[in-house]
Design a protein around this motif. Structure first.
Motif, mmCIF file in Angstrom:
data_model
loop_
_atom_site.group_PDB
_atom_site.id
_atom_site.type_symbol
_atom_site.label_atom_id
_atom_site.label_comp_id
_atom_site.label_asym_id
_atom_site.label_seq_id
_atom_site.Cartn_x
_atom_site.Cartn_y
_atom_site.Cartn_z
ATOM 1 N N PHE A 138 0.815 -1.210 0.000
ATOM 2 C CA PHE A 138 0.000 0.000 0.000
ATOM 3 C C PHE A 138 0.854 1.268 0.000
ATOM 4 N N LEU A 139 0.227 2.361 -0.414
ATOM 5 C CA LEU A 139 0.794 3.680 -0.158
ATOM 6 C C LEU A 139 0.462 4.069 1.284
ATOM 7 N N TYR A 140 -0.827 4.019 1.621
ATOM 8 C CA TYR A 140 -1.288 4.284 2.982
ATOM 9 C C TYR A 140 -1.547 2.951 3.673
ATOM 10 N N HIS A 141 -0.756 2.658 4.683
ATOM 11 C CA HIS A 141 -0.843 1.363 5.373
ATOM 12 C C HIS A 141 -2.214 1.196 6.047
ATOM 13 N N PRO A 142 -2.781 -0.018 5.997
ATOM 14 C CA PRO A 142 -4.098 -0.243 6.617
ATOM 15 C C PRO A 142 -4.186 0.169 8.088
ATOM 16 N N SER A 249 4.116 7.241 -16.670
ATOM 17 C CA SER A 249 5.289 6.834 -15.887
ATOM 18 C C SER A 249 5.723 5.405 -16.201
ATOM 19 N N LYS A 250 4.776 4.555 -16.591
ATOM 20 C CA LYS A 250 5.030 3.130 -16.872
ATOM 21 C C LYS A 250 5.498 2.363 -15.628
ATOM 22 N N PHE A 251 5.183 2.869 -14.447
ATOM 23 C CA PHE A 251 5.579 2.160 -13.223
ATOM 24 C C PHE A 251 4.721 0.926 -12.945
ATOM 25 N N SER A 252 3.577 0.805 -13.610
ATOM 26 C CA SER A 252 2.560 -0.168 -13.191
ATOM 27 C C SER A 252 3.054 -1.610 -13.151
ATOM 28 N N ALA A 253 3.864 -2.028 -14.106
ATOM 29 C CA ALA A 253 4.310 -3.427 -14.135
ATOM 30 C C ALA A 253 5.241 -3.729 -12.965
ATOM 31 N N TRP A 254 6.125 -2.785 -12.644
ATOM 32 C CA TRP A 254 7.025 -2.984 -11.503
ATOM 33 C C TRP A 254 6.261 -2.904 -10.190
ATOM 34 N N LEU A 255 5.266 -2.022 -10.125
ATOM 35 C CA LEU A 255 4.416 -1.965 -8.932
ATOM 36 C C LEU A 255 3.644 -3.273 -8.751
ATOM 37 N N ALA A 256 3.175 -3.830 -9.861
ATOM 38 C CA ALA A 256 2.321 -5.017 -9.792
ATOM 39 C C ALA A 256 3.036 -6.207 -9.165
ATOM 40 N N ASN A 257 4.311 -6.418 -9.514
ATOM 41 C CA ASN A 257 5.015 -7.546 -8.889
ATOM 42 C C ASN A 257 5.909 -7.098 -7.731
ATOM 43 N N GLY A 258 5.773 -5.840 -7.348
ATOM 44 C CA GLY A 258 6.468 -5.360 -6.165
ATOM 45 C C GLY A 258 7.944 -5.080 -6.356
ATOM 46 N N SER A 259 8.380 -4.824 -7.586
ATOM 47 C CA SER A 259 9.778 -4.470 -7.823
ATOM 48 C C SER A 259 10.101 -3.079 -7.296
ATOM 49 N N ILE A 260 9.070 -2.273 -7.132
ATOM 50 C CA ILE A 260 9.210 -0.949 -6.527
ATOM 51 C C ILE A 260 7.983 -0.733 -5.658
ATOM 52 N N SER A 261 8.150 -0.014 -4.554
ATOM 53 C CA SER A 261 7.010 0.225 -3.670
ATOM 54 C C SER A 261 6.360 1.562 -3.991
ATOM 55 N N ARG A 292 -4.803 3.237 -6.877
ATOM 56 C CA ARG A 292 -4.302 1.867 -6.739
ATOM 57 C C ARG A 292 -4.599 1.336 -5.334
ATOM 58 N N ASP A 293 -4.322 2.157 -4.320
ATOM 59 C CA ASP A 293 -4.662 1.781 -2.943
ATOM 60 C C ASP A 293 -6.147 1.490 -2.801
#
Length: 435
Positions: A138-142, A249-261, A292-293
Motif C-alpha cells: 500500500f501507499l497508505y498502510h491499513p 510513468s510506466k511504473f505499473s508493471a514494476w508496482l504489480a510484482n512489487g519491484s518498486i514500492s 491503486r490503494d
C-alpha cells in the motif's frame, strides 16, 4: 556434509524488491541467518475456466527477469534467493525442514487463491515453524488510515480526501547487509521461459513498454522519468497518450510484482517537488497511487465479490457469452478501429494505455454486453502489469457493477477523435503490426 541452518525464511510473492521491503526488514531483525525463496507456482501457468492461460509469455518473461535481478540484489546483501518450480505449500515445508527454519515471513494477501495457499502451507509445516505476514503493498498502510475495512467508502473521492487528511505515508525501510557466510550452497538455476512452457521471443518494436523486469530497472526508470527528463512535470497533460514510452510513468508493471514500492515513488515525488517544482502533474501521480490503494481496500472490504458477475453492487444485467464477438475483440477485428488497434497492441506486446483499457473494456461490457469477467480474465493473462485488485476493480467499474453506479457507455468514435485525432495510433497497429 551438514546443511547450513537458517533461522528465518522470506517467502517472496508480489514484493520482489530489496529496497523498502517491510517483510525483508522484519525477517532480518534478530537473526544472523536469513534465506529467501520464490516459488514458480504451476497453477499460475494453467488455463483458466474461460480458456486463457493465467500468465502468458509477456508477464512470464518479465517475472523471470525480475527474479534474476532480485537474486543478484539479495546476494549483494548476503542473502540467497532460491527460485523453485512448484507449489509453495509443498516446496516451503521441504526447505524449512532442510535448513531448520523457525519462522517464515511473507507479504499478506487476501484474495481467495492466495489465502488457499497460505491455509495449506500452514497445515503442511511442522508445528515448530511459525508464519508471520505483514501488509506491504500500500501507499497508505491499513493500520494508518483510521478506517476499518467495512468503513471503506463506496466512492473514491471520499476515500481520497479522508486518507489525504487523516493519514501519513510511512517512510521507506532499510535492509541490513548480512555476512557473505550467510549465503547458502545451492546452485540451482532460475527456470527459463521454456521451463515454463513458452518459446523465447523479442519485444515488439512498437511496444510502449520495452522495459525489462526487476528492481534495478524500476529505479532507473524512476530516476529517468523524474530527474533526468523531468517528464513527471507534464504527467497530467500526457497521461492519456497512446504511443511511446514517456506519455505515462510506466511504473505499473514494476508496482504489480512489487519491484518498486508505492512509498518509494511517493517520496521520490516529494523530493522532486522540493528540488525542482510542484504542480498538478506531480500531484496527479500521487492521485493515481491512491486509486491503486483504493482498489486494494475495495477488495479487502468486499472479498471475493469482486470476482462475481454481479460485482460488489449485486447489479443484475443480462450478460452474453458469444464466442464470435469475444474472438473478434481479442483479435482486433471488431467494427471499431480504435478498439482493434488497442487490442492488437495488447496481443503483441502485453501492454495497453489506460485510455485504451477503458475504451476496450467499455466496448466489451457495455456495447457488446459480454460477461465482463471474460474480459478481465483475458487482461489477467496478457497484461505485463496485471494486478488482481486494480484489474477486477477497474473492470467492475466500467461494467457498472463496481464503485461507479452510473451506467456509462464510452462513445468509442468520439474517444478516438479526441485521443487519436490524426489516426496515428490506429495506423501504427492496424497497418504496421508484425504478425
Amino acid at each position: 556434509m551438514q546443511t547450513q541452518q537458517v533461522k528465518h525464511l522470506v517467502w517472496f510473492r508480489n514484493d520482489l524488491r530489496v529496497n523498502d521491503n517491510a517483510v525483508l526488514a522484519n525477517a532480518a531483525k534478530n537473526t544472523e541467518s536469513l534465506l529467501a525463496i520464490y516459488c514458480l507456482d504451476p497453477r499460475h501457468f494453467e488455463t483458466d475456466k474461460f480458456g486463457f492461460k493465467k500468465t502468458e509469455k509477456f508477464r512470464a518473461k518479465f517475472l523471470l527477469e525480475t527474479l534474476e535481478n532480485l537474486q543478484e540484489n539479495l546476494k549483494m546483501h548476503g542473502i540467497s534467493l532460491l527460485v523453485i518450480q512448484g507449489k509453495p505449500e509443498n516446496i516451503i515445508p521441504e526447505i524449512c525442514n532442510t535448513y531448520g527454519v523457525e519462522t517464515v515471513f511473507f507479504q499478506k494477501e487476501w484474495t481467495q487463491e492466495e489465502r488457499n495457499v497460505e491455509t495449506q502451507l500452514s497445515k503442511n509445516l511442522n508445528a515448530s515453524t511459525k508464519l508471520q505476514s505483514v501488509f506491504d503493498q500500500f501507499l497508505y498502510h491499513p493500520h494508518d488510515i483510521g478506517l476499518t475495512f467495512k468503513e471503506i467508502p463506496q466512492v473514491f473521492t471520499v476515500f481520497r480526501k479522508h486518507v489525504e487528511k487523516q493519514s501519513q505515508v510511512r517512510r521507506t525501510v532499510e535492509i541490513p547487509i548480512f555476512s557473505k557466510e550467510n549465503l547458502v550452497n545451492d546452485n540451482r538455476a532460475i527456470p527459463t521461459l521454456r521451463d515454463l512452457g513458452f518459446e523465447e521471443f523479442e519485444t515488439h518494436p512498437n511496444s510502449a513498454f520495452p522495459f525489462k523486469g526487476g528492481e534495478t530497472e524500476a529505479l532507473n526508470r524512476l530516476n529517468n522519468y523524474f530527474f533526468e527528463t523531468k517528464k513527471l512535470g507534464v504527467y497530467k497533460k500526457t497521461r492519456n497518450g497512446l504511443i511511446g514510452t514517456d506519455y505515462s510513468s510506466k511504473f505499473s508493471a514494476w508496482l504489480a510484482n512489487g519491484s518498486i514500492s508505492a512509498r518509494t515513488i511517493y517520496w521520490a515525488i516529494k523530493t522532486f517537488e522540493k528540488e525542482q517544482f510542484k504542480n498538478d502533474s506531480t500531484y496527479w501521480l500521487i492521485f493515481e497511487l491512491i486509486w491503486r490503494d483504493y482498489f486494494k481496500y475495495v477488495s479487502l472490504k468486499h472479498g471475493d465479490d469482486i470476482f462475481k458477475i454481479d460485482g460488489i453492487l449485486n447489479t443484475d444485467y443480462d450478460w452474453y457469452h458469444h464466442e464470435k464477438d469475444i474472438n473478434k475483440w481479442i483479435n482486433g477485428t471488431t467494427a471499431e478501429p480504435f478498439v482493434n488497434a488497442n487490442m492488437l497492441e495488447l496481443k503483441h506486446t502485453g501492454f495497453m494505455s489506460n485510455r485504451g483499457r477503458q475504451n476496450v473494456a467499455s466496448y466489451f461490457a457495455k456495447t457488446l454486453k459480454l460477461d465482463w469477467r471474460i474480459g478481465a480474465a483475458y487482461f489477467e493473462s496478457l497484461l505485463l502489469d496485471y494486478d488482481v485488485h486494480s484489474n477486477y476493480g477497474n473492470w467492475m467499474y466500467v461494467a457498472g457493477v463496481g464503485n461507479d453506479p452510473r451506467d456509462r457507455v464510452f462513445n468509442i468514435q468520439l474517444q478516438a477523435s479526441n485521443y487519436d485525432p490524426n489516426g496515428k495510433y490506429q495506423r501504427l497497429w492496424l497497418q504496421n503490426t508484425l504478425f
